[in-house]
Design an enzyme around this catalytic site. Structure first.
Site, mmCIF file in Angstrom:
data_model
loop_
_atom_site.group_PDB
_atom_site.id
_atom_site.type_symbol
_atom_site.label_atom_id
_atom_site.label_comp_id
_atom_site.label_asym_id
_atom_site.label_seq_id
_atom_site.Cartn_x
_atom_site.Cartn_y
_atom_site.Cartn_z
ATOM 1 N N ARG A 170 14.064 3.017 3.663
ATOM 2 C CA ARG A 170 13.237 3.060 4.877
ATOM 3 C C ARG A 170 13.064 4.531 5.268
ATOM 4 N NH1 ARG A 170 12.127 -0.945 8.688
ATOM 5 N NH2 ARG A 170 10.514 -0.144 10.084
ATOM 6 N N LEU A 171 11.851 5.014 5.235
ATOM 7 C CA LEU A 171 11.573 6.422 5.498
ATOM 8 C C LEU A 171 10.959 6.593 6.883
ATOM 9 C CD1 LEU A 171 9.943 7.246 2.040
ATOM 10 C CD2 LEU A 171 12.258 7.881 2.777
ATOM 11 N N SER A 201 -8.725 -7.563 5.308
ATOM 12 C CA SER A 201 -9.041 -8.016 6.661
ATOM 13 C C SER A 201 -8.343 -7.080 7.649
ATOM 14 C CB SER A 201 -8.606 -9.469 6.852
ATOM 15 O OG SER A 201 -7.245 -9.644 6.495
ATOM 16 N N GLU A 255 -4.987 -3.235 -5.863
ATOM 17 C CA GLU A 255 -4.033 -3.849 -4.931
ATOM 18 C C GLU A 255 -4.578 -5.152 -4.371
ATOM 19 O OE1 GLU A 255 -2.294 -3.188 -0.513
ATOM 20 O OE2 GLU A 255 -2.528 -1.361 -1.701
ATOM 21 N N THR A 295 0.825 -1.209 0.000
ATOM 22 C CA THR A 295 0.000 0.000 0.000
ATOM 23 C C THR A 295 0.858 1.257 0.000
ATOM 24 O OG1 THR A 295 -1.765 -1.166 1.180
ATOM 25 C CG2 THR A 295 -1.820 1.244 1.230
ATOM 26 N N THR A 296 1.950 1.231 0.735
ATOM 27 C CA THR A 296 2.862 2.377 0.753
ATOM 28 C C THR A 296 3.345 2.698 -0.652
ATOM 29 O OG1 THR A 296 3.593 1.871 3.004
ATOM 30 C CG2 THR A 296 5.059 3.228 1.659
ATOM 31 N N LYS A 312 -8.943 -1.898 -3.572
ATOM 32 C CA LYS A 312 -8.392 -2.981 -2.758
ATOM 33 C C LYS A 312 -9.594 -3.854 -2.437
ATOM 34 C CE LYS A 312 -5.591 -3.985 1.341
ATOM 35 N NZ LYS A 312 -4.487 -4.651 0.614
#
Length: 228
Positions: free
Chosen positions: A206-207, A41, A116, A16-17, A37
Site C-alpha cells: 500500500r503506497l 463507466s 485492461e 489500472t495502478t 481500456k
C-alpha cells in the site's frame, strides 16, 4: 510484439495502478508502449467529451501517440456496471465491437501493449457475453491483479480457473496489497504463490502515492519474457 490482457479478482483492487506500473517499467526499459481500456463507466464530462480517470492514467504511460478515443472508445457517465451503463445509453456493448476497437491499438505494434478489462473476468457485456469473451477473441495471455485482502485466495483461484478454462494462458499475477491490515498477510501471499499456476510479477505494498514509477519499482517484467 508482446501484448497482454489485464484483469482483476474484483473491482477497485488496483488494476489500472498495476497496469500503469507495468507500462512505466516497460518504458523505462526503452520499450515503446500502448494501452487500451475499451470500455469504462464512471466517466466525467469535459470539453472534449466523457473522460475516464483510469483511461487517462493509461494514456499517460503510452509512448506512442494515441488519441483518448483509441484508448477508451466506449465511455459512459454512470458509475455502474458497463453493461447497465451501455443499456441506459442505448449502446450495443458486444465483444465483437470492443474487439474491433482494440485491434486498432494492437495494430500499432508497440513493443509492449496492455488491454485492461473492467472489474473482474466475468463482467457482463451484451446478452450472455462477458468481458472474458473479448479476451478470448483477442487471444492474449492474461495478467491477473490480485487485490490482497480478506477472501483474496478464493477470488484469485476462481479467476485463474476461469481464465484457464476459457483456453487462455495465465502469463503472471501481481499481488496488490489493498488492505495491509489483512490477517496472516504473509501466509496468504505464500498460499497464492503456491496455488496460482503462473509466476508472480511482484508484490506491491500500500503506497501513499501510487505513481506509475513507484509501482514499477515493485514489478518485474522478466517472467513475461521481457528482458530488462
Amino acid at each position: 510484439m508482446p501484448a497482454f490482457f489485464v484483469t482483476g479478482t474484483d473491482t477497485e483492487i488496483g488494476k489500472t495502478t498495476i497496469a500503469a506500473g507495468l507500462l512505466h517499467a516497460a518504458r523505462s526499459a526503452g520499450l515503446s508502449t500502448a494501452a487500451a481500456k475499451p470500455v469504462a463507466s464512471g466517466c466525467e464530462p469535459t470539453a472534449q467529451g466523457l473522460r475516464n480517470g483510469d483511461a487517462l492514467v493509461l494514456l499517460g504511460q503510452c509512448s506512442l501517440a494515441l488519441a483518448y478515443e483509441q484508448v477508451n472508445p466506449l465511455a459512459f457517465a454512470p458509475a455502474i456496471a458497463p453493461h447497465l451503463a451501455a443499456r441506459e445509453a442505448g449502446v450495443e456493448l458486444s465483444a465483437a465491437r470492443l474487439h474491433e476497437a482494440v485491434r486498432e491499438v494492437l495494430a500499432l505494434q508497440a513493443d509492449f501493449t496492455l488491454v485492461e478489462g473492467a472489474g473482474g473476468w466475468r463482467v457482463p457485456l451484451l446478452g450472455r457475453e462477458n468481458l472474458s469473451d473479448l479476451a478470448r477473441l483477442l487471444a492474449l495471455p492474461v495478467v491477473l491483479v490480485v487485490g490482497v485482502r480478506l477472501g483474496c485466495i478464493n477470488h484469485a483461484l476462481l479467476s485463474a480457473e476461469a481464465i484457464l478454462g476459457d483456453g487462455l494462458a495465465l502469463a503472471g499475477w501481481v499481488a496488490n496489497v489493498v488492505d495491509p491490515a489483512t490477517s496472516r498477510l504473509e501466509e496468504n501471499l505464500a498460499t497464492l504463490a503456491e496455488r496460482l499456476p503462473a509466476p508472480c510479477l511482484g508484490r506491491v505494498p500500500r503506497l501513499e502515492e501510487a505513481t506509475p514509477a513507484a509501482v514499477a519499482a515493485h514489478l518485474d517484467l522478466r517472467p513475461l519474457g521481457i528482458g530488462l
